[in-house]
Write a protein that holds these residues in place. Structure first.
Motif, PDB file in Angstrom:
ATOM      1  N   CYS A   1      83.513  68.467  60.367  1.00 50.33           N
ATOM      2  CA  CYS A   1      82.532  67.140  60.789  1.00 50.33           C
ATOM      3  C   CYS A   1      81.381  68.134  60.864  1.00 50.33           C
ATOM      4  O   CYS A   1      80.422  68.085  61.212  1.00 50.33           O
ATOM      5  N   HIS A   2      81.445  69.178  61.313  1.00 49.61           N
ATOM      6  CA  HIS A   2      80.341  69.773  61.516  1.00 49.61           C
ATOM      7  C   HIS A   2      79.683  70.711  60.317  1.00 49.61           C
ATOM      8  O   HIS A   2      78.378  71.484  60.419  1.00 49.61           O
ATOM      9  N   GLY A   3      79.972  70.296  58.870  1.00 46.93           N
ATOM     10  CA  GLY A   3      79.769  71.151  57.974  1.00 46.93           C
ATOM     11  C   GLY A   3      79.939  72.808  57.970  1.00 46.93           C
ATOM     12  O   GLY A   3      81.082  73.862  57.877  1.00 46.93           O
ATOM     13  N   LYS A   4      80.127  73.668  56.242  1.00 52.97           N
ATOM     14  CA  LYS A   4      80.520  74.734  55.900  1.00 52.97           C
ATOM     15  C   LYS A   4      79.741  75.847  56.673  1.00 52.97           C
ATOM     16  O   LYS A   4      80.359  76.735  57.513  1.00 52.97           O
ATOM     17  N   ASN A   5      78.260  74.983  56.838  1.00 53.36           N
ATOM     18  CA  ASN A   5      77.478  76.659  57.813  1.00 53.36           C
ATOM     19  C   ASN A   5      76.890  76.140  58.678  1.00 53.36           C
ATOM     20  O   ASN A   5      75.786  76.573  59.144  1.00 53.36           O
ATOM     21  N   ALA A   6      77.679  75.134  58.894  1.00 50.60           N
ATOM     22  CA  ALA A   6      77.211  74.632  60.475  1.00 50.60           C
ATOM     23  C   ALA A   6      76.142  73.404  60.675  1.00 50.60           C
ATOM     24  O   ALA A   6      76.050  73.031  61.559  1.00 50.60           O
ATOM     25  N   GLU A   7      75.833  73.148  59.393  1.00 48.26           N
ATOM     26  CA  GLU A   7      74.306  72.490  59.360  1.00 48.26           C
ATOM     27  C   GLU A   7      74.612  71.225  60.188  1.00 48.26           C
ATOM     28  O   GLU A   7      73.833  70.213  60.395  1.00 48.26           O
ATOM     29  N   GLY A   8      76.138  70.619  60.191  1.00 45.30           N
ATOM     30  CA  GLY A   8      76.199  69.044  61.272  1.00 45.30           C
ATOM     31  C   GLY A   8      76.703  68.111  59.544  1.00 45.30           C
ATOM     32  O   GLY A   8      76.253  68.019  58.674  1.00 45.30           O
ATOM     33  N   GLY A   9      77.349  66.998  60.034  1.00 43.21           N
ATOM     34  CA  GLY A   9      77.767  65.686  59.263  1.00 43.21           C
ATOM     35  C   GLY A   9      77.837  65.218  60.094  1.00 43.21           C
ATOM     36  O   GLY A   9      77.260  64.058  60.362  1.00 43.21           O
ATOM     37  N   ILE A  10      79.430  64.419  60.026  1.00 45.39           N
ATOM     38  CA  ILE A  10      80.075  63.790  61.451  1.00 45.39           C
ATOM     39  C   ILE A  10      79.816  63.953  62.568  1.00 45.39           C
ATOM     40  O   ILE A  10      79.082  63.291  63.330  1.00 45.39           O
TER      41      ILE A  10
ATOM     42  N   LEU B   1      85.269  87.858  65.793  1.00 45.97           N
ATOM     43  CA  LEU B   1      83.461  86.993  65.230  1.00 45.97           C
ATOM     44  C   LEU B   1      84.769  86.890  63.783  1.00 45.97           C
ATOM     45  O   LEU B   1      84.587  85.227  63.611  1.00 45.97           O
ATOM     46  N   ASP B   2      85.234  87.744  63.269  1.00 43.73           N
ATOM     47  CA  ASP B   2      85.704  86.727  62.352  1.00 43.73           C
ATOM     48  C   ASP B   2      87.300  86.120  62.402  1.00 43.73           C
ATOM     49  O   ASP B   2      87.346  85.144  61.315  1.00 43.73           O
ATOM     50  N   GLY B   3      87.659  86.830  63.196  1.00 44.44           N
ATOM     51  CA  GLY B   3      88.653  85.562  63.413  1.00 44.44           C
ATOM     52  C   GLY B   3      87.888  84.104  63.634  1.00 44.44           C
ATOM     53  O   GLY B   3      89.109  82.731  63.146  1.00 44.44           O
ATOM     54  N   GLY B   4      86.973  83.461  64.510  1.00 44.02           N
ATOM     55  CA  GLY B   4      86.611  83.023  65.537  1.00 44.02           C
ATOM     56  C   GLY B   4      86.370  82.190  64.005  1.00 44.02           C
ATOM     57  O   GLY B   4      86.323  80.886  63.576  1.00 44.02           O
ATOM     58  N   LYS B   5      85.275  82.639  63.051  1.00 44.64           N
ATOM     59  CA  LYS B   5      85.313  82.463  61.510  1.00 44.64           C
ATOM     60  C   LYS B   5      86.166  81.781  60.926  1.00 44.64           C
ATOM     61  O   LYS B   5      86.176  80.826  59.929  1.00 44.64           O
ATOM     62  N   ALA B   6      87.491  82.319  60.406  1.00 47.90           N
ATOM     63  CA  ALA B   6      88.208  81.707  60.160  1.00 47.90           C
ATOM     64  C   ALA B   6      89.017  80.187  60.950  1.00 47.90           C
ATOM     65  O   ALA B   6      88.960  79.222  59.983  1.00 47.90           O
ATOM     66  N   ILE B   7      88.375  80.163  61.583  1.00 46.09           N
ATOM     67  CA  ILE B   7      89.347  79.195  62.822  1.00 46.09           C
ATOM     68  C   ILE B   7      88.399  78.133  62.392  1.00 46.09           C
ATOM     69  O   ILE B   7      88.803  76.696  62.218  1.00 46.09           O
ATOM     70  N   PHE B   8      87.317  78.405  62.279  1.00 48.89           N
ATOM     71  CA  PHE B   8      85.776  77.346  62.279  1.00 48.89           C
ATOM     72  C   PHE B   8      86.319  76.052  60.629  1.00 48.89           C
ATOM     73  O   PHE B   8      86.434  75.639  60.417  1.00 48.89           O
TER      74      PHE B   8
ATOM     75  N   ASN C   1      70.239  71.167  54.276  1.00 51.92           N
ATOM     76  CA  ASN C   1      70.442  70.608  54.735  1.00 51.92           C
ATOM     77  C   ASN C   1      71.490  69.850  55.987  1.00 51.92           C
ATOM     78  O   ASN C   1      72.025  69.826  56.079  1.00 51.92           O
ATOM     79  N   ALA C   2      70.157  70.503  57.298  1.00 51.08           N
ATOM     80  CA  ALA C   2      70.851  70.908  58.018  1.00 51.08           C
ATOM     81  C   ALA C   2      70.393  69.895  58.849  1.00 51.08           C
ATOM     82  O   ALA C   2      68.896  68.645  58.544  1.00 51.08           O
ATOM     83  N   LYS C   3      71.145  68.995  59.136  1.00 49.19           N
ATOM     84  CA  LYS C   3      71.261  67.408  60.277  1.00 49.19           C
ATOM     85  C   LYS C   3      70.312  67.746  61.370  1.00 49.19           C
ATOM     86  O   LYS C   3      69.645  68.258  62.072  1.00 49.19           O
ATOM     87  N   GLU C   4      69.507  66.241  61.737  1.00 46.67           N
ATOM     88  CA  GLU C   4      68.955  66.192  62.546  1.00 46.67           C
ATOM     89  C   GLU C   4      69.203  67.025  63.406  1.00 46.67           C
ATOM     90  O   GLU C   4      70.156  66.255  64.296  1.00 46.67           O
ATOM     91  N   PRO C   5      68.175  67.724  65.090  1.00 47.87           N
ATOM     92  CA  PRO C   5      68.315  67.564  66.057  1.00 47.87           C
ATOM     93  C   PRO C   5      68.961  66.589  67.266  1.00 47.87           C
ATOM     94  O   PRO C   5      68.590  65.250  66.942  1.00 47.87           O
ATOM     95  N   GLN C   6      69.682  66.736  67.764  1.00 47.11           N
ATOM     96  CA  GLN C   6      70.353  65.709  68.777  1.00 47.11           C
ATOM     97  C   GLN C   6      71.005  66.360  70.327  1.00 47.11           C
ATOM     98  O   GLN C   6      71.353  67.875  70.240  1.00 47.11           O
ATOM     99  N   GLY C   7      70.800  65.721  70.577  1.00 44.96           N
ATOM    100  CA  GLY C   7      70.356  66.312  72.169  1.00 44.96           C
ATOM    101  C   GLY C   7      69.110  66.559  72.529  1.00 44.96           C
ATOM    102  O   GLY C   7      68.347  66.409  72.477  1.00 44.96           O
TER     103      GLY C   7
END
Length: 308
Positions: free
Chosen positions: A227-236, A213-220, A295-301
């Motif tokens: 595109c997805h934001g620092k906390n995966a809150e969404g952006g582009i 999980l630490d390795g996955g976080k570093a890659i993220f 600042n989470a982006k509105e739901p999609q999908g």
């Protein structure tokens, strides 16, 4: 030290011994008073000859045991020699061909009559006690059996010395630990070979593997925050922390999206990331479910219950 040894000899009468006996007595006296001398100087010297006190005492004990064993062996050889002289003299006086003590003992031990007695001679080896009309013969064991018994004793002594006392060879516990260490390396090597065989059908959610999980976080953080934001809150890109997904919300769906990309413009990462790395990123993303960042982006999908 010399004065102490001299006083001991003077009080015990050891000064009257011959030269060889004095030498042996000197060794024993030195070994017996050395621990006392070491204790008397312990306050000034924390170690003896570069060794801790416990190790020094152990060495002294081993030396004492060796000297004692040599003395016992020397006395035994002397006694055997004296008995041999007496036996040879007695055999010559009786007009017999002298065999010597050791040769005679060997012949007597290997003689089959020691354990095979003729039926008419069994009365000579019959024991006195009787039970319910049954009497016992005092037969000797066969030479091969007693030889095997003595070999087992010698083997046990050598085994204990090599495996437990000197540590020359590893004992069972040490062998087990060594084999477990080798097995752990083999498992690790196997995992490395299997890491490249992960695909969208065999991918697993490694939620309990902190290192993965630490390795996955570093890659993220390196590749996905743009595109997805620092906390995966969404952006582009879409918000990855809610229950709404465009291309699948389970581990297989997320892995497949990372691997092949998406039609909305997300690139395929299969040429940049190894299969294991894509599995780690997908697992890390699923751990962010329900974190509700600012600042989470509105739901999609579509709203999907993530099947992890």
């Amino acid at each position: 030290m010399r004065q102490v040894i001299y006083k001991i000899w003077q009080k015990t009468g050891l000064l009257k011994l011959n030269k060889k006996a004095k030498w042996l007595a000197a060794m024993l006296t030195l070994l017996s008073v050395a621990p006392l001398w070491a204790q008397g100087t312990a306050a000034q010297e924390p170690s003896y000859f570069g060794m801790p006190k416990s190790e020094f005492m152990m060495v002294m004990l081993i030396v004492l045991l060796i000297v004692a064993a040599v003395l016992v062996l020397t006395v035994s050889m002397y006694v055997v020699a004296m008995l041999n002289i007496i036996l040879l003299k007695d055999q010559r006086e009786k007009g017999l061909k002298p065999d010597g003590l050791l040769t005679g003992m060997w012949k007597n031990w290997m003689n089959k009559q020691n354990y095979r007695v003729a039926l008419e001679d069994e009365e000579d080896i019959m024991l006195d006690h009787e039970y319910d009309g049954i009497r016992e013969l005092d037969n000797h064991l066969p030479p091969w059996w007693t030889a095997l018994f003595y070999i087992c004793i010698v083997f046990a002594v050598v085994y204990i010395a090599l495996y437990e006392v000197t540590g020359t060879l590893p004992n069972q516990i040490e062998e087990f630990e060594t084999e477990m260490a080798v097995a752990a390396k083999q498992v690790e090597a196997y995992k490395k070979t299997q890491a490249n065989n992960i695909d969208e059908n065999s991918v697993k959610f490694v939620k309990d593997d902190a290192a993965a999980l630490d390795g996955g976080k570093a890659i993220f953080v390196k590749n996905c925050v743009t595109c997805h934001g620092k906390n995966a809150e969404g952006g582009i890109g879409p918000n990855l922390t809610d229950a709404y997904w465009l291309y699948g919300g389970d581990i297989k769906g997320v892995f497949k999206t990372i691997k092949y990309g998406a039609k909305n413009g997300m690139k395929a990462w299969k040429k940049d990331l190894k299969p294991e790395e894509m599995q780690n990123v997908a697992s890390y993303i699923l751990t962010l479910q329900g974190t509700k960042p600012a600042n989470a982006k509105e739901p999609q999908g579509k709203k999907l219950e993530a099947k992890k």
